[in-house]
Design an enzyme around this catalytic site. Sequence first.
Site, PDB file in Angstrom:
ATOM      1  N   GLY A  13     -25.269  -4.252  77.031  1.00  0.00           N
ATOM      2  CA  GLY A  13     -24.992  -5.157  77.627  1.00  0.00           C
ATOM      3  C   GLY A  13     -24.562  -6.567  76.927  1.00  0.00           C
ATOM      4  N   SER A  40     -31.435  -3.574  77.284  1.00  0.00           N
ATOM      5  CA  SER A  40     -32.552  -3.842  76.960  1.00  0.00           C
ATOM      6  C   SER A  40     -32.644  -5.193  76.776  1.00  0.00           C
ATOM      7  CB  SER A  40     -32.670  -4.144  75.213  1.00  0.00           C
ATOM      8  OG  SER A  40     -33.796  -4.113  75.112  1.00  0.00           O
ATOM      9  N   LYS A  79      -5.667 -20.300  73.625  1.00  0.00           N
ATOM     10  CA  LYS A  79      -5.405 -20.314  72.220  1.00  0.00           C
ATOM     11  C   LYS A  79      -4.141 -19.522  71.684  1.00  0.00           C
ATOM     12  CE  LYS A  79      -7.120 -17.314  68.295  1.00  0.00           C
ATOM     13  NZ  LYS A  79      -7.821 -16.566  68.540  1.00  0.00           N
ATOM     14  N   PRO A  99       0.518 -17.318  64.552  1.00  0.00           N
ATOM     15  CA  PRO A  99       0.645 -17.139  65.601  1.00  0.00           C
ATOM     16  C   PRO A  99       1.041 -16.769  66.227  1.00  0.00           C
ATOM     17  CG  PRO A  99       3.572 -18.084  64.515  1.00  0.00           C
ATOM     18  CD  PRO A  99       2.178 -16.782  63.658  1.00  0.00           C
ATOM     19  N   LEU A 334     -19.108  -3.530  68.387  1.00  0.00           N
ATOM     20  CA  LEU A 334     -19.788  -3.869  67.255  1.00  0.00           C
ATOM     21  C   LEU A 334     -20.529  -1.580  66.627  1.00  0.00           C
ATOM     22  CD1 LEU A 334     -21.400  -6.813  67.493  1.00  0.00           C
ATOM     23  CD2 LEU A 334     -19.299  -5.877  66.070  1.00  0.00           C
ATOM     24  N   THR A 345     -10.409  -9.490  66.443  1.00  0.00           N
ATOM     25  CA  THR A 345      -9.220  -8.667  66.205  1.00  0.00           C
ATOM     26  C   THR A 345     -10.443  -7.925  67.320  1.00  0.00           C
ATOM     27  OG1 THR A 345      -9.937  -7.562  64.720  1.00  0.00           O
ATOM     28  CG2 THR A 345      -7.767  -8.770  64.897  1.00  0.00           C
TER      29      THR A 345
HETATM   30  C1  LIG Z   1     -20.155 -13.097  63.000  1.00  0.00           C
HETATM   31  C2  LIG Z   1     -19.045 -13.010  63.690  1.00  0.00           C
HETATM   32  C3  LIG Z   1     -18.301 -13.699  64.580  1.00  0.00           C
HETATM   33  C4  LIG Z   1     -17.486 -12.883  65.931  1.00  0.00           C
HETATM   34  N1  LIG Z   1     -16.060 -13.971  66.122  1.00  0.00           N
HETATM   35  C5  LIG Z   1     -15.457 -13.106  67.002  1.00  0.00           C
HETATM   36  C6  LIG Z   1     -14.241 -13.194  67.438  1.00  0.00           C
HETATM   37  O1  LIG Z   1     -13.795 -14.643  66.706  1.00  0.00           O
HETATM   38  N2  LIG Z   1     -13.702 -12.925  68.160  1.00  0.00           N
HETATM   39  C7  LIG Z   1     -13.902 -11.304  68.331  1.00  0.00           C
HETATM   40  O2  LIG Z   1     -12.753 -10.450  69.193  1.00  0.00           O
HETATM   41  N3  LIG Z   1     -14.722 -10.972  68.566  1.00  0.00           N
HETATM   42  C8  LIG Z   1     -15.632 -11.518  67.395  1.00  0.00           C
HETATM   43  N4  LIG Z   1     -16.980 -11.404  66.908  1.00  0.00           N
HETATM   44  C9  LIG Z   1     -17.155  -9.594  67.250  1.00  0.00           C
HETATM   45  C10 LIG Z   1     -18.134  -9.711  68.666  1.00  0.00           C
HETATM   46  O3  LIG Z   1     -19.086 -10.786  68.386  1.00  0.00           O
HETATM   47  C11 LIG Z   1     -18.683  -8.477  69.373  1.00  0.00           C
HETATM   48  O4  LIG Z   1     -17.705  -7.883  69.160  1.00  0.00           O
HETATM   49  C12 LIG Z   1     -19.216  -8.609  70.662  1.00  0.00           C
HETATM   50  O5  LIG Z   1     -19.723  -9.631  71.033  1.00  0.00           O
HETATM   51  C13 LIG Z   1     -18.904  -7.658  71.348  1.00  0.00           C
HETATM   52  O6  LIG Z   1     -20.461  -6.797  70.440  1.00  0.00           O
HETATM   53  P1  LIG Z   1     -20.969  -5.871  71.333  1.00  0.00           P
HETATM   54  O7  LIG Z   1     -20.705  -5.843  72.844  1.00  0.00           O
HETATM   55  O8  LIG Z   1     -20.353  -4.722  70.499  1.00  0.00           O
HETATM   56  O9  LIG Z   1     -22.344  -6.000  70.125  1.00  0.00           O
HETATM   57  P2  LIG Z   1     -24.571  -6.939  71.081  1.00  0.00           P
HETATM   58  O10 LIG Z   1     -23.642  -7.735  71.644  1.00  0.00           O
HETATM   59  O11 LIG Z   1     -24.964  -7.063  69.639  1.00  0.00           O
HETATM   60  O12 LIG Z   1     -25.011  -5.615  72.028  1.00  0.00           O
HETATM   61  C14 LIG Z   1     -26.030  -4.683  72.060  1.00  0.00           C
HETATM   62  C15 LIG Z   1     -26.387  -4.722  73.001  1.00  0.00           C
HETATM   63  O13 LIG Z   1     -26.850  -3.305  72.869  1.00  0.00           O
HETATM   64  C16 LIG Z   1     -28.183  -3.797  74.499  1.00  0.00           C
HETATM   65  N5  LIG Z   1     -29.068  -2.656  72.993  1.00  0.00           N
HETATM   66  C17 LIG Z   1     -28.871  -2.544  72.153  1.00  0.00           C
HETATM   67  N6  LIG Z   1     -30.370  -1.473  71.662  1.00  0.00           N
HETATM   68  C18 LIG Z   1     -30.051  -0.738  72.728  1.00  0.00           C
HETATM   69  C19 LIG Z   1     -30.793   0.096  73.008  1.00  0.00           C
HETATM   70  N7  LIG Z   1     -31.741   0.563  72.239  1.00  0.00           N
HETATM   71  N8  LIG Z   1     -31.473  -0.144  74.587  1.00  0.00           N
HETATM   72  C20 LIG Z   1     -30.767  -0.361  74.722  1.00  0.00           C
HETATM   73  N9  LIG Z   1     -29.996  -1.098  75.083  1.00  0.00           N
HETATM   74  C21 LIG Z   1     -29.853  -2.202  73.661  1.00  0.00           C
HETATM   75  C22 LIG Z   1     -28.393  -4.979  74.135  1.00  0.00           C
HETATM   76  O14 LIG Z   1     -29.413  -5.778  74.126  1.00  0.00           O
HETATM   77  C23 LIG Z   1     -27.155  -5.727  73.864  1.00  0.00           C
HETATM   78  O15 LIG Z   1     -27.334  -6.079  75.374  1.00  0.00           O
HETATM   79  C24 LIG Z   1     -17.616 -11.523  65.985  1.00  0.00           C
HETATM   80  C25 LIG Z   1     -18.960 -10.681  64.780  1.00  0.00           C
HETATM   81  C26 LIG Z   1     -19.500 -11.431  64.049  1.00  0.00           C
HETATM   82  C27 LIG Z   1     -21.057 -10.809  63.699  1.00  0.00           C
END
Ligand SMILES: Cc1cc2nc3c(=O)[nH]c(=O)nc-3n(C[C@H](O)[C@H](O)[C@H](O)COP(=O)(O)OP(=O)(O)OC[C@H]3O[C@@H](n4cnc5c(N)ncnc54)[C@H](O)[C@@H]3O)c2cc1C
Length: 503
Positions: A13, A40, A79, A99, A334, A345
Amino acid sequence: MNSSNKRIVIVGGGTAGWITANLMATHWGDKGFDITLVESPDIGIIGVGEGSTPPLKGFMDTVGITESQWMPECNATYKVGITFRDWSVKPGFTQYVHPFLCQPDQFTAPAFFHNSFLRRKGVELEGHPDHFFLTTELIRQKLAPLTPANFPFEINYGYHFDSGLLGQYLARHAAGKGVKHRLATISDVVLDGQGNIDFLLTEKGEKIKGDLYVDSTGFKGQLIQQALKVPFISFAESLFNDSAVVFPTTPDEEIAPHTVSTALKYGWAWRIPLTNRTGNGYVYSSGFVDADTAETEFRQHLGLLDSDVEARRLKFKVGRVAQHWVKNCLAVGLSQGFIEPLEATALDMVQETVVRFIEAYNQGAGSDQHRDDFNHRISTRFDAIRDYIVCHYRISSRTDTEYWRACGSNEKISLSLRSILMSWMAGNNITDELEKQKLDAYFPNVSWNCLLAGKGIYPDPSQLKPGSELAHRYKIEGIQNFIRGCALNFRPHKEVLHGQTNR
Ligand SMILES: Cc1cc2nc3c(=O)[nH]c(=O)nc-3n(C[C@H](O)[C@H](O)[C@H](O)COP(=O)(O)OP(=O)(O)OC[C@H]3O[C@@H](n4cnc5c(N)ncnc54)[C@H](O)[C@@H]3O)c2cc1C
C-alpha cells in the site's frame, strides 16, 4: 483478461500499490474484476518520493482526479523542472535547469541546438540552456505553470507532494472505484506445480487467492524476487549512491516551481518545496562517507547544524529485476527496481509499467510474446533512464573528493552512453546516435543536450573563435523578449496554490 481470470491481488500500500489499484480499477473495474489491495499494518511505506515528472498529470486525468481535489490535500506544488547546482565547476556553468519542455519552446529550442552545436565546433556563442526555455523564466519569477484559456500553447508540468498523504488520497479514491483494502502481513507465497503463485498466506494463517498478483512490497520484492526468484540486475557499479538522510525544514515564503539538486561532497541534496514544509534529502554513497559525517555535512548545508530536529536515514539499492512480469505476477514500484531519485522518475516508471501491462494483457491475454515484448520495453526504459542519470555523474567536473573523482573517471558505463559521449565530444549532432542507441526511449534529445551543455561540456573558452554572421543568426535578446512576453500570461505560484486551498 478473460472471465475465468478475475481476481487481482495487489500486495503493498505504498504509492506504487495505490497507483496500480486506481489504474486497474479504472480500466478493468467495470468488466467484473475483483481487485484487492493487501497492506501490512506493521511494515511501513518508504515515505519519500515527493517529486514527479509531467506524466503524473495524465494519471490523475485518467483516474478522474482534479488538481483542486488532490493538491491541497497533499500539500502539493507545481514543478516545471529541476535546477542543478554545483555539479560543475566550469565558470558560467555551475548551475542550469533541466526543463520540462512546453509548446512555446518549439520557437526557441532551435536556437539552443544551433548555438550549442556551433560552440562545440569552436564558435563563441551562448550555449547555456537557461537562456532558451520558458521554464527557466517561470522558475526565476516563481510563476505557476497554468495559463489562461486564451493562451494558445500547452505547458507541461509535474508536481511536488507529500508522498504519505498522496498514498492515502489514492487509497480513498480507489475505494470509491470498488477496490477492496485488506490489512494483513503476507508471510508466505505458495507456488503451484507450474511455478505460478497459487496463494498467499498471511501471518494469521489466512489464505488469499488471486489469478493475478501484483508485487508492490517495496525493495525486498517479496513475490517477484524472493518467491519467484527473478534475478536482480544491480546498477551499483555505475551508480554509487545507496543511502539517504532526510530532513524537513520550514516552507519557503515564495515558492519557485522547481526541485533544486545541489551536489555536495559525496552525492547531492534535494530541496522540494511543499505548501507546509520544504522536503530535503542528501543522497550519498556509503562507500565513500559514513552516515554520521554525511548527516553533519547535510545539516551544515541547510544551515541547521545545531537543530535538534531528527533526521531519517534510509538505505536503497539501485538496479532492476530481469523481468517485471513473470508467470502470474507483475512487479510494480521499488520491487521491480529503482535507479536513484535524481530525476524523480520512479512514479513515472510505476505508471508506465501498469499502463503497458494493461495494454499487453488486453491484447494478448498473457501470451508469452506479449509478456516478452512488455518486459523488453520496460527494461529498455529503465536502462535509458539509468544511462541519463549515470551521465550526470560521469561528466561532472568536480574533483574535490574521492567520490567525485571516482564518478568522473568511472569506465563502467554502458556502451550506449559511451557512444553518446564520444559523439558529443567529437562535435557531432547526437540526435541520430540517441535514436540508434535507443537512449531517447525516456529522456528526449533536448534533455540530453541540456545535460551536456548545462554542465559546460564545451571546448575551453580560450579556444573559441567569433564565427561568421550566419553563426550568430539567433539573438539572445530577441529570445529573451519572447520568453518574457510568454511569462506575462502566468500568475504567481503562491497565489495559485492559495486559491486552490480556499476553493
Ligand atoms: C531517497 C529516495 C528518494 C526518492 N525520491 C523520489 C522522487 O522524488 N520521485 C519519485 O517518483 N520517486 C522517488 N523515490 C521512489 C519512491 O519513493 C517510490 O517509488 C514510491 O514511494 C513507491 O514505493 P513502493 O510503493 O514501491 O514501496 P513502499 O513505499 O516501500 O511500500 C511498500 C508497501 O508494501 C507493504 N508490504 C511490504 N511487505 C509486506 C508484506 N509482507 N505483507 C503485506 N504488505 C507488505 C508495506 O506495508 C507498504 O505498504 C525515492 C526513493 C528513495 C529511496
